[in-house]
Design a protein around this motif. Structure first.
Motif, short mmCIF file in Angstrom:
data_model
loop_
_atom_site.label_atom_id
_atom_site.label_comp_id
_atom_site.label_asym_id
_atom_site.label_seq_id
_atom_site.Cartn_x
_atom_site.Cartn_y
_atom_site.Cartn_z
N GLY A 45 0.87 -1.17 0.00
CA GLY A 45 0.00 0.00 0.00
C GLY A 45 0.91 1.22 0.00
N SER A 115 -4.49 5.71 -0.81
CA SER A 115 -3.88 4.46 -0.35
C SER A 115 -3.36 4.71 1.06
CB SER A 115 -2.74 4.08 -1.31
OG SER A 115 -2.29 2.77 -1.06
N GLY A 233 -5.09 -5.32 5.52
CA GLY A 233 -5.49 -4.84 4.19
C GLY A 233 -6.56 -5.74 3.61
#
Ligand code: GUN
Length: 234
Positions: A45, A115, A233
């Motif tokens: 990320g 992000s 995530g």
């Protein structure tokens, strides 16, 4: 302990809600920052660029047989860091650990509203982090299950830190907080965290391990792992 993480400044661990609020387009200033630093998407990320890699090679201290846990190849460890874990516990046994490492690597790493999470992972080497711009939060999960959370920022009067060291073998995740407020309601397209990371010995993929849910459950138990599972995530 084995790091320089402050024990004051221990904020709650709350998921940033940029996507849920429809804030997914970084401001022009943040986009320019990424462009000026030649950043590309990171597997964790966020965005990064490796800006330096020493051309000198050393033995990989995490290579099986290269150390007994107290002595690195011809180097004796002293001081507060001598008990730092140096052997991570990779869950991916298919990874081939290579016997050499570059002396050091250096990256820029950026997270933005687009992000906002650096997914929970560990590196074999300790990593020195230096804040460049913005503000964020880190969560560390130690091999004994200890969880540490701290805000990185320039408000040192509030206990925020602008440089921090994450020991090798410790899981870490990073995520965004608003620049100008402790209130998550103020998330904006201007929010960002730009840091430098110095890795010694240098970064290699085979020394990098993403946490899986079962790793987290083993370390902190079911309830806590469920609470923190967004750090893995999506
Ligand atoms: N390549 C992919 N990820 C990384 C990282 O985190 N650091 C460095 N130096 N290179 C990378």
């Amino acid at each position: 302990t084995i790091d320089n993480i402050p024990s004051i400044n221990a904020p709650k661990i709350l998921k940033p809600l940029y996507a849920e609020k429809g804030i997914t387009e970084p401001s022009p200033d943040v986009k320019k920052l990424a462009k000026d630093h030649h950043l590309i998407q990171h597997q964790e990320g966020g965005y990064f660029n490796e800006t330096d890699r020493s051309s000198f090679l050393m033995e990989n201290p995490s290579y099986p047989g290269h150390n007994d846990g107290t002595k690195l190849a011809n180097v004796t460890r002293t001081g507060d860091f001598q008990n730092e874990p140096i052997l991570p516990h990779p869950t991916d046994s298919t990874k081939k650990i290579t016997p050499t490492r570059n002396y050091s690597t250096l990256i820029h790493y950026l997270i933005t509203c687009e992000s906002p999470l650096g997914r929970l992972h560990m590196n074999e080497a300790r990593i020195i982090h230096i804040l460049q711009k913005g503000r964020g939060q880190y969560v560390l999960v130690y091999p004994d299950g200890t969880i540490k959370s701290f805000v990185v920022g320039f408000n040192t009067d509030k206990g925020e830190v602008n440089q921090w060291v994450v020991p090798g073998g410790v899981y870490k995740a990073s995520f965004l907080l608003p620049l100008d407020s402790d209130d998550q309601a103020h998330e904006s397209s201007k929010d960002h965290l730009l840091i430098s990371e110095v890795v010694v010995p240098g970064f290699e993929y085979d020394g990098h391990t993403f946490a899986r849910k079962d790793d987290l459950v083993k370390l902190v138990g079911n309830e806590k792992a469920n609470e923190l599972s967004w750090l893995l995530g999506g």
